[in-house]
Design an enzyme around this catalytic site. Structure first.
Site, short mmCIF file in Angstrom:
data_model
loop_
_atom_site.label_atom_id
_atom_site.label_comp_id
_atom_site.label_asym_id
_atom_site.label_seq_id
_atom_site.Cartn_x
_atom_site.Cartn_y
_atom_site.Cartn_z
N GLY A 111 0.82 -1.20 0.00
CA GLY A 111 0.00 0.00 0.00
C GLY A 111 0.86 1.25 0.00
O GLY A 111 1.98 1.26 -0.52
N CYS A 112 0.36 2.30 0.61
CA CYS A 112 1.05 3.59 0.64
C CYS A 112 2.40 3.49 1.33
O CYS A 112 2.50 3.02 2.46
CB CYS A 112 0.17 4.59 1.38
SG CYS A 112 1.00 6.14 1.78
N PHE A 113 3.44 3.95 0.65
CA PHE A 113 4.78 3.84 1.26
C PHE A 113 4.96 4.74 2.46
O PHE A 113 5.83 4.49 3.30
CB PHE A 113 5.91 3.99 0.25
CG PHE A 113 5.85 5.15 -0.72
CD1 PHE A 113 5.15 6.31 -0.47
CD2 PHE A 113 6.56 5.06 -1.92
CE1 PHE A 113 5.13 7.37 -1.38
CE2 PHE A 113 6.56 6.11 -2.83
CZ PHE A 113 5.84 7.27 -2.56
N TYR A 129 -4.45 12.81 5.27
CA TYR A 129 -4.29 11.38 5.03
C TYR A 129 -3.50 10.72 6.16
O TYR A 129 -3.85 9.62 6.61
CB TYR A 129 -3.57 11.16 3.70
CG TYR A 129 -3.25 9.71 3.40
CD1 TYR A 129 -4.15 8.91 2.68
CD2 TYR A 129 -2.07 9.13 3.85
CE1 TYR A 129 -3.88 7.58 2.43
CE2 TYR A 129 -1.79 7.80 3.59
CZ TYR A 129 -2.69 7.04 2.88
OH TYR A 129 -2.41 5.71 2.63
#
Length: 220
Positions: free
Chosen positions: A51-53, A194
């Site tokens: 997913g998001c690093f 986020y």
């Protein structure tokens, strides 16, 4: 910037993923012999996509024995990938992290436990709100020993959950360091929307699950 609430259609997600997977250049990456990264000053490197690093980097940096985690791109066939190109889902790459660690303090085996234990292992093409082939889960091996560890843990987890584990297993080829503004993003931007909504809760969930693996500075 990440867009937590943007809508990406399921059809588009699968189209991007399929483009990456049926591309002969991508298949060559999957079938290649792994590249083994030598120790540097006694420190080893390992590579993970989940997913998001921003999220994955923060998780690994909280683990004892990890010196640093660097955000970047790996697993694809495109030279010099950028954030913008990766986000099209057409480069073959996934957002990944390079984990620099002391193998005398933390083992590769444990880093794989951190990997599977810090994600939703059954989510296909992403993690949480981040969806698309660029967010797919990939775990990279550099030699047969690492591949065996990964496959055994993946099989055991599948049996435990009675479900298919989404993570792909790739031979490591090359890691491309992401743009400077992505590095330590969560740490430098704790109030970003986020980060507050996704990254920090994911990190805290990991900390609660594996308190014995945390650095002292990460326990508070």
């Amino acid at each position: 910037m990440k867009k937590i609430f943007f809508v990406l259609s399921i059809a588009f997600c699968f189209n991007c993923h399929n483009q990456a997977q049926i591309n002969p250049k991508q298949q060559a990456v999957i079938n290649a012999d792994p590249v083994e990264v030598p120790l540097t000053n006694g420190k080893a490197k390992a590579y993970f996509a989940s997913g998001c690093f921003w999220c994955v980097e923060a998780i690994y940096e909280s683990v004892k024995g990890v010196d640093e985690a660097i955000s970047g791109y790996s697993g694809g066939f495109t030279e010099n990938p950028t954030y913008e190109l990766s986000n099209t889902g057409r480069t073959g790459h996934a957002e990944a992290v390079e984990v620099i660690y002391d193998p005398n303090v933390v083992s590769y085996d444990t880093l794989v436990d951190v990997y599977f234990g810090s994600q939703n292992p059954t989510q296909v093409l992403g993690q949480g709100p981040d969806t698309g082939s660029q967010y797919r889960s990939i775990i990279f091996y550099q030699n047969d020993e690492q591949k065996k560890i990964i496959e055994q843990k993946k099989e055991a987890l599948a049996k435990k959950l009675d479900a298919k584990i989404a993570a792909e297993v790739y031979p490591f080829q090359k890691f491309w360091v992401a743009e400077a503004y992505h590095q330590d993003f969560e740490k430098r931007n704790p109030n970003q929307r986020y980060v507050r909504a996704v990254s920090i809760p994911r990190l805290n969930k990991f900390k609660a699950k594996f308190p014995e693996l945390l650095k002292e500075s990460s326990k508070h």
